[in-house]
Design a protein around this motif. Structure first.
Motif, PDB file in Angstrom:
ATOM      1  N   GLN A 128       1.061  -1.151  -0.258  1.00 16.73           N
ATOM      2  CA  GLN A 128      -0.150   0.175  -0.120  1.00 16.73           C
ATOM      3  C   GLN A 128       0.928   1.444  -0.072  1.00 16.73           C
ATOM      4  O   GLN A 128       1.721   1.478   0.220  1.00 16.73           O
ATOM      5  N   LYS A 129       0.164   2.545  -0.389  1.00 18.57           N
ATOM      6  CA  LYS A 129       0.311   3.530  -0.071  1.00 18.57           C
ATOM      7  C   LYS A 129       2.144   4.114   1.401  1.00 18.57           C
ATOM      8  O   LYS A 129       1.368   3.550   2.317  1.00 18.57           O
ATOM      9  N   GLY A 130       2.874   4.263   0.730  1.00 20.96           N
ATOM     10  CA  GLY A 130       3.895   4.304   2.151  1.00 20.96           C
ATOM     11  C   GLY A 130       5.422   3.215   2.312  1.00 20.96           C
ATOM     12  O   GLY A 130       5.578   2.911   3.529  1.00 20.96           O
ATOM     13  N   ASP A 131       4.131   1.576   2.113  1.00 24.55           N
ATOM     14  CA  ASP A 131       4.915   0.586   1.858  1.00 24.55           C
ATOM     15  C   ASP A 131       6.137   0.538   1.556  1.00 24.55           C
ATOM     16  O   ASP A 131       6.576   1.236   0.854  1.00 24.55           O
ATOM     17  N   ARG A 132       7.377   0.010   2.085  1.00 24.73           N
ATOM     18  CA  ARG A 132       9.022   0.394   1.301  1.00 24.73           C
ATOM     19  C   ARG A 132       8.836  -1.668   0.388  1.00 24.73           C
ATOM     20  O   ARG A 132       9.193  -2.110   1.097  1.00 24.73           O
ATOM     21  N   VAL A 133       9.363  -0.771  -0.326  1.00 22.37           N
ATOM     22  CA  VAL A 133       9.883  -2.003  -1.654  1.00 22.37           C
ATOM     23  C   VAL A 133      11.263  -1.889  -2.036  1.00 22.37           C
ATOM     24  O   VAL A 133      11.355  -0.535  -2.270  1.00 22.37           O
ATOM     25  N   SER A 134      12.386  -2.509  -1.762  1.00 17.16           N
ATOM     26  CA  SER A 134      13.671  -2.655  -2.345  1.00 17.16           C
ATOM     27  C   SER A 134      14.221  -3.585  -2.764  1.00 17.16           C
ATOM     28  O   SER A 134      13.098  -4.038  -3.460  1.00 17.16           O
ATOM     29  N   LEU A 135      14.640  -2.602  -4.259  1.00 15.83           N
ATOM     30  CA  LEU A 135      15.456  -3.081  -4.914  1.00 15.83           C
ATOM     31  C   LEU A 135      17.018  -3.565  -5.025  1.00 15.83           C
ATOM     32  O   LEU A 135      17.850  -2.681  -5.006  1.00 15.83           O
ATOM     33  N   LEU A 136      17.035  -4.491  -5.305  1.00 17.78           N
ATOM     34  CA  LEU A 136      18.594  -5.296  -6.563  1.00 17.78           C
ATOM     35  C   LEU A 136      19.061  -5.572  -7.307  1.00 17.78           C
ATOM     36  O   LEU A 136      18.770  -6.849  -8.069  1.00 17.78           O
ATOM     37  N   LEU A 137      19.128  -4.603  -8.141  1.00 20.50           N
ATOM     38  CA  LEU A 137      19.058  -4.551  -9.703  1.00 20.50           C
ATOM     39  C   LEU A 137      19.845  -3.873 -10.616  1.00 20.50           C
ATOM     40  O   LEU A 137      20.481  -2.701  -9.772  1.00 20.50           O
ATOM     41  N   SER A 138      19.834  -4.621 -11.733  1.00 21.35           N
ATOM     42  CA  SER A 138      21.384  -4.095 -12.287  1.00 21.35           C
ATOM     43  C   SER A 138      19.898  -3.078 -13.752  1.00 21.35           C
ATOM     44  O   SER A 138      19.206  -3.083 -13.293  1.00 21.35           O
ATOM     45  N   ASN A 139      21.198  -2.654 -14.454  1.00 17.66           N
ATOM     46  CA  ASN A 139      20.573  -1.930 -15.354  1.00 17.66           C
ATOM     47  C   ASN A 139      19.474  -2.789 -17.095  1.00 17.66           C
ATOM     48  O   ASN A 139      20.042  -3.524 -17.345  1.00 17.66           O
TER      49      ASN A 139
END
Length: 643
Positions: A128-139
């Motif tokens: 939902q709005k305000g929840d955090r999502v982390s991304l470990l990604l390249s290009n």
């Protein structure tokens, strides 16, 4: 040896005729915009974008605690994707290419649809709005999709650089406390597979906020998805997307609500999670790209930055997409399999505008002119830069090699834009300068007493008025935010960078204030010393740091990487010391010049000068090494210091 004049004696360089013809504004209009009160200027820029509701007040508050476009509502992904997909659905948004030759083409319609679909995936997971999502990604294209999906539903995202160790990844996960983490199985780097999923598996142990991990299988790895001991579920990206038919509608967010957290790597082991507002960042980057690149629908544009550094959100993910341009997205090392690869990509995709870092240009220069053989670079009109001081020698080499106008800029993770720049096509620059403060920004260089210094004098670079893309706080620690940026000079944002303004109003940023040394009563920044070294024909790269000295206060120490085939040993060290004396003065003679085969650097290529200071002062590194790509370089350099 080159005879380029000293920094402040560089002549003004006007824009090229081609850029002048396509300039977004006339020189007179540029001056009008600069003279506007910042609030009026930002209102003009914001009016060029789409809003669901307009603001009731442009600015409320002051530096350290402010809100811009109060009450306005809109959505970043709508401005970067939907509005272009509606007008030009078949226009190419991304030409993706990987180090091993894999290619993909994405139109604005495809990117918008997949973004809305993945936003629905996140909503179905309870994000939902305000929840955090982390991304470990390249290009990869999925990085664009995932980030804009977060913008679409109001999730607060945080991209973690794909070159970090498990310990560095863990620090950022522990701080952000994400509900979902998105990770690629791996990426390619100079022909080798860099595993990302296994790094995440180690890093997330014991972090109970993580409910779901979504794995993007880019390298056809054998990755199994199963619940772990904490009940966290792993999912395959492709399976989730295949099962989801719903397209999430954009959530209209207030202009000051947080959009993302980005972590700085500093001198301590605890990174700062800087919080940027979503729509404030959009307005700032849209304007930044307009002036620093003047991206147009017909342009083919390549931003070489890694998605894990803020340069990519500013100039590609948000600022670039907001202008509806066709972009090149490259995954891997741009000098692999050979130094000619960047030139091949420029020719292949008809690239006419590039955004990169001075380090990348020095890398190309070091490779020699043979890498250019047979390549057509005639379409390149503009190369803009950010990241570290640019020496005049590299500026002129770039302009001559590409036949393009070179626009060096300056900004920080905290400012959310490269706010010093030429207005491309409308204003002048100088070789090595950062141009002038763009409209909407008010900058002053001050002394230790907080008062502005005279033109040509070195001081601390500060900003005196709020702007919408300035980081609003440090995640979880407003006290740290105020202590770091607003305590030294109350009423000002302190950059901690050393700079000077010349008589023509051009900004010269010489490095961190820690790199300014007081040598026998003379204050000097390392940029001027490094520029003197780069003029020597044997020098490929140079880094100068200050070393404490009881008699002189501080003395410069230089580290130099020679060009291939350059002469080595003591003779070169003595010649380079004389190059600094000739270019700067006798008082700046270095205490030592170390000729080394390599230097510690980040994955984006920046030389990590603070690690060199640690090696000189302590014989070991005591600061944060999470951004270091080549740890072996530390032992190599330390061995030369001890010789």
């Amino acid at each position: 040896m080159s005879t380029q004049p000293p920094l402040l004696d560089q002549p003004l360089i006007p824009p090229s005729d081609a850029l002048r013809r396509q300039a977004p504004v006339t020189p007179q209009e540029a001056e009008r915009l600069k003279a506007l009160p910042p609030t009026e200027y930002w209102a003009e820029m914001a009016s060029e974008l789409e809003w669901d509701e307009r603001w009731t007040k442009i600015l409320d508050g002051e530096l350290g605690d402010f809100r811009y476009f109060v009450g306005a509502k809109g959505n970043v992904s709508v401005n970067c994707l939907d509005r272009h997909a509606e007008k030009t659905p078949d226009k190419v948004a991304l030409h993706y290419e990987r180090e091993d030759g894999l290619t993909e083409t994405w139109t604005y319609q495809q990117l918008t649809t997949e973004t809305a679909r993945f936003a629905a995936v996140l909503e179905d997971m309870g994000v939902q709005k305000g929840d955090r999502v982390s991304l470990l990604l390249s290009n990869i294209p999925e990085a664009f999709i995932a980030i804009h999906a977060c913008y679409r539903i109001g999730a607060v995202y945080s991209v973690i650089f794909a070159g970090f160790s498990a310990a560095a990844v863990r620090d950022r996960l522990e701080d952000a406390r994400p509900k979902v983490v998105i990770v690629a199985d791996g990426t390619l780097r100079r022909g080798k597979v860099v595993a990302l999923k296994s790094v995440l598996t180690e890093a997330r142990r014991g972090i109970d906020s993580i409910e779901h991990v979504i794995v993007i299988n880019r390298l056809n790895s054998d990755v199994t998805q199963q619940p772990d001991e904490q009940g966290c579920n792993e999912h395959d990206w492709a399976d989730l997307m295949a099962r989801t038919r719903r397209l999430a509608a954009p959530v209209m967010l207030e202009a000051n609500e947080p959009g993302f957290i980005i972590y700085t790597s500093g001198t301590t082991s605890k990174p700062k999670g800087l919080v940027h507002s979503g729509l404030g960042f959009l307005v700032g980057t849209y304007a930044n790209v307009k002036w620093s690149l003047n991206l147009r629908p017909e342009d083919n544009y390549w931003c070489t930055a890694d998605v894990g550094w803020l340069t990519s959100p500013i100039f590609a993910l948000v600022g670039g997409m907001a202008h509806g341009v066709t972009q090149v997205l490259y995954e891997g090392s741009i000098d692999t399999p050979s130094p000619s690869r960047p030139y091949e990509l420029v020719e292949k995709y008809g690239v006419n505008k590039i955004f990169t870092a001075p380090t990348a240009l020095r890398m190309l220069r070091r490779a020699g002119q043979s890498a250019l053989a047979g390549r057509d670079l005639s379409k390149v009109e503009l190369i803009s830069l950010v990241g570290e001081p640019l020496d005049p020698e590299t500026w002129h080499w770039t302009a001559d090699t590409f036949g393009a106008f070179v626009n060096n800029t300056y900004g920080q993770t905290e400012t959310g834009t490269a706010w010093a720049s030429a207005i491309v096509g409308a204003t002048d620059t100088k070789a090595g300068s950062c141009g002038e403060a763009l409209p909407g920004y008010r900058a002053e260089v001050v002394g230790e007493d907080g008062q502005p210094v005279a033109a040509g004098q070195l001081g601390v670079l500060t900003l005196t008025e709020p702007f919408p893309c300035l980081a609003r706080t440090v995640w979880g620690s407003s006290e740290r935010y105020h202590e770091t940026y607003f305590s030294e000079f109350p009423g000002r944002y302190a950059s901690a960078d050393a700079a000077m303004l010349d008589e023509d109003g051009q900004l010269w940023v010489t490095g961190r204030i820690d790199d300014v040394m007081n040598v026998s009563g003379h204050r000097i920044g390392t940029m001027e010393l490094e520029a003197a070294l780069i003029t020597h024909p044997a020098v490929s790269e140079a880094a100068v740091v200050a070393q404490s000295d009881e008699l002189r206060g501080a003395v410069p120490v230089a580290f130099v990487v020679p060009r291939a085939g350059a002469w080595e040993g003591r003779q070169l060290s003595e010649e380079l010391a004389e190059a600094i004396v000739a270019g700067v003065g006798k008082y700046a003679r270095p205490a030592a010049v170390y000729v080394v085969p390599t230097l510690p650097r980040t994955r984006s290529g920046k030389i990590m000068r603070r690690l060199l200071r640690d090696l000189l002062e302590h014989g070991e590194v005591r600061g944060d090494m999470s951004s270091l790509e080549n740890p072996d370089a530390l032992e190599v350099v330390l061995g030369h210091i001890r010789m």
